[in-house]
Design an enzyme around this catalytic site. Structure first.
Site, PDB file in Angstrom:
ATOM      1  N   HIS A 133      -0.541 -11.378  -1.754  1.00  0.00           N
ATOM      2  CA  HIS A 133       0.246 -10.402  -2.220  1.00  0.00           C
ATOM      3  C   HIS A 133      -0.022  -9.174  -1.409  1.00  0.00           C
ATOM      4  CE1 HIS A 133       1.870  -7.626  -5.034  1.00  0.00           C
ATOM      5  NE2 HIS A 133       2.446  -8.482  -5.736  1.00  0.00           N
ATOM      6  N   HIS A 134       1.100  -8.617  -1.144  1.00  0.00           N
ATOM      7  CA  HIS A 134       1.082  -7.157  -0.301  1.00  0.00           C
ATOM      8  C   HIS A 134       0.094  -6.138  -0.881  1.00  0.00           C
ATOM      9  CE1 HIS A 134       2.172  -4.652   3.209  1.00  0.00           C
ATOM     10  NE2 HIS A 134       3.415  -5.311   3.272  1.00  0.00           N
ATOM     11  N   ALA A 135      -0.188  -6.100  -2.188  1.00  0.00           N
ATOM     12  CA  ALA A 135      -1.090  -5.282  -2.831  1.00  0.00           C
ATOM     13  C   ALA A 135      -2.655  -5.266  -2.177  1.00  0.00           C
ATOM     14  CB  ALA A 135      -1.329  -5.351  -4.083  1.00  0.00           C
TER      15      ALA A 135
END
Length: 475
Positions: A133-135
């Site tokens: 996930h880009h988070a």
């Protein structure tokens, strides 16, 4: 106990069934790698890769950004999966399979990653596709995560990594106490944001198009800044809201040929990559009778690592350290060399603006707002901008990688193709390049409905490189 930054949290806030914030990489291996071998490798290396051991810990009622909590026992049997392509196991089948996996959202109750061992590729090869996930990662940290699972071919395996000291999960009372502290500091953050950012509003992506932004910044600015081009993304067939479905294609280009062009034309490798993307997009638009008479607008990710040292922010911390700058892509220019020169000029202007403007204006703004307001504002603004005035036609990125051969679980890595993000705001097409061992590995992710014939792009890219290189080799 580490809290997500405002930028990390934005990647969670804007995610929907269609705007999915997965990033990943497709490793092509010269032989067969087993799931058992990958599991053993992860058992060894997991202590060195905190991004694979952390899950989200939510603050009650969404009053503040979530925290990362270490997962005491990562369920590798869940995270690592295996599948096989049916014969003949060609590139198109592989691209379709990766696209189907990439478009699915990750389970937020677990560490935000999955890995797929893919068998049945032609010529006895196999592949490993990893998505995160880009988070949890940006482009550089994502590459670092994958690098931690790889070894140089001519060296012994790094072997097991010492286990870190376990970190206690954030307690409810500690989270609430920090939430209260953040709320008390929000007005000061907002004042600081206003003082630093209002004088340069006309230099910032998207914000500069808000009515009155240029007038206000001109009134408050105390030093001259270069004029900002009028970035207005023209409509294209791949502009607009994206669907829930993706297509993924990939291509390998010669890095030596790219450097030949770079040296002959006095530009950078990144300029050549941008020009190749411009040529490929232009040809696709020409073939569809949809080429605008003005240049497209490209979003270009810029790393903030090492850029900003104020207020103790070195730019080298964990989490996302990236911003997006805008540039014109010169797709309206027919001549390849003239197009490259225009792209290079545009990229120099982008770098000048990047150095002159506050690097973290968006993070500072979001940090100054309460998280419940932030989450709603992120989603609302994302939907509004995506449907009314998308600022970007296409995202183009170039990530430098190692120039020596690597292996994964003892099997040589032939290529590593990035698999990135498309959204309503950024457009239905993303072209990301990764340089590895003498070649440029290009991954292209597109909306399945907006760009159904995305497999034309590898040919477009190769033809574009030949068009730039032929005059060099002929002279």
């Amino acid at each position: 106990m580490r809290q997500l930054s405002a930028l990390d949290a934005q990647f969670l806030n804007f995610e929907t069934d269609t705007n999915v914030a997965n990033v990943g990489g497709l490793a092509i291996l010269d032989g067969t790698v087993s799931r058992t071998g990958i599991l053993a490798l992860l058992e060894e290396r997991l202590p060195a890769v905190p991004q694979l051991r952390r899950r989200l810990a939510l603050v009650p009622l969404g009053l503040d950004h979530p925290y990362w909590a270490e997962d005491a026992e990562v369920d590798l049997d869940y995270h690592v999966r295996e599948l096989a392509l049916p014969p003949p196991g060609d590139d198109r089948q592989l691209g379709e399979q990766v696209a189907r996996i990439h478009e699915r959202r990750l389970d937020r109750t677990r560490p935000l990653w999955e890995m797929y061992v893919i068998q049945g590729l032609a010529v006895g090869r196999s592949a490993v596709y990893t998505k995160l996930h880009h988070a949890a990662v940006d482009g550089l940290t994502g590459a670092e995560v994958l690098a931690a699972l790889m070894d140089p071919v001519d060296m012994d395996s790094a072997g097991p990594v010492p286990k870190p000291e376990p970190q206690p999960p954030p307690t409810l009372w500690r989270m609430l106490a920090r939430t209260a502290m953040h709320a008390a500091a929000s007005p000061l953050r907002l004042l600081r944001f206003a003082g630093e950012t209002l004088p340069v509003l006309d230099q910032l992506p998207v914000v500069s198009r808000v009515p009155g932004a240029r007038l206000l910044s001109g009134m408050l600015r105390t030093r001259p800044l270069p004029p900002v081009p009028e970035f207005a993304a023209p409509p294209t067939p791949f502009s607009g809201p994206v669907s829930a479905h993706r297509r993924f294609v990939f291509a390998e280009l010669s890095l030596a040929a790219v450097k030949q062009v770079k040296d002959a034309c006095g530009v950078t490798v990144n300029d050549v990559v941008m020009a190749l993307a411009a040529a490929a997009v232009r040809q696709w638009l020409v073939d569809h009778g949809a080429l605008p008479d003005r240049p497209l607008v490209a979003g270009v990710p810029f790393s903030l690592r090492g850029k900003d040292s104020r207020r103790g922010k070195s730019g080298d911390g964990p989490g996302n350290q990236v911003t997006i700058m805008l540039t014109t892509l010169a797709t309206h220019i027919a001549d390849a060399r003239e197009r490259l020169a225009a792209v290079s000029t545009g990229m120099r202007a982008v770098k000048e603006r990047f150095e002159l403007t506050p690097a973290r204006w968006l993070e500072d703004l979001t940090e100054s707002l309460p998280e419940p307001v932030n989450g709603l504002a992120d989603r609302t603004a994302f939907e509004l901008v995506g449907q009314t005035m998308p600022p970007v036609n296409v995202v183009v990125s170039n990530v430098p990688g190692p120039q020596f051969p690597l292996s994964v679980a003892g099997v040589r890595l032939l290529a590593h193709y990035p698999v990135s993000v498309i959204t309503d705001v950024s457009g239905g097409l993303n072209i990301t390049a990764f340089s590895y061992d003498g070649h440029l590995d290009v991954g292209i992710i597109a909306d399945r409905d907006l760009v159904p014939d995305v497999w034309r792009f590898p040919g477009y890219l190769r033809a574009a490189l030949d068009e730039l290189r032929d005059p060099v080799t002929a002279s």
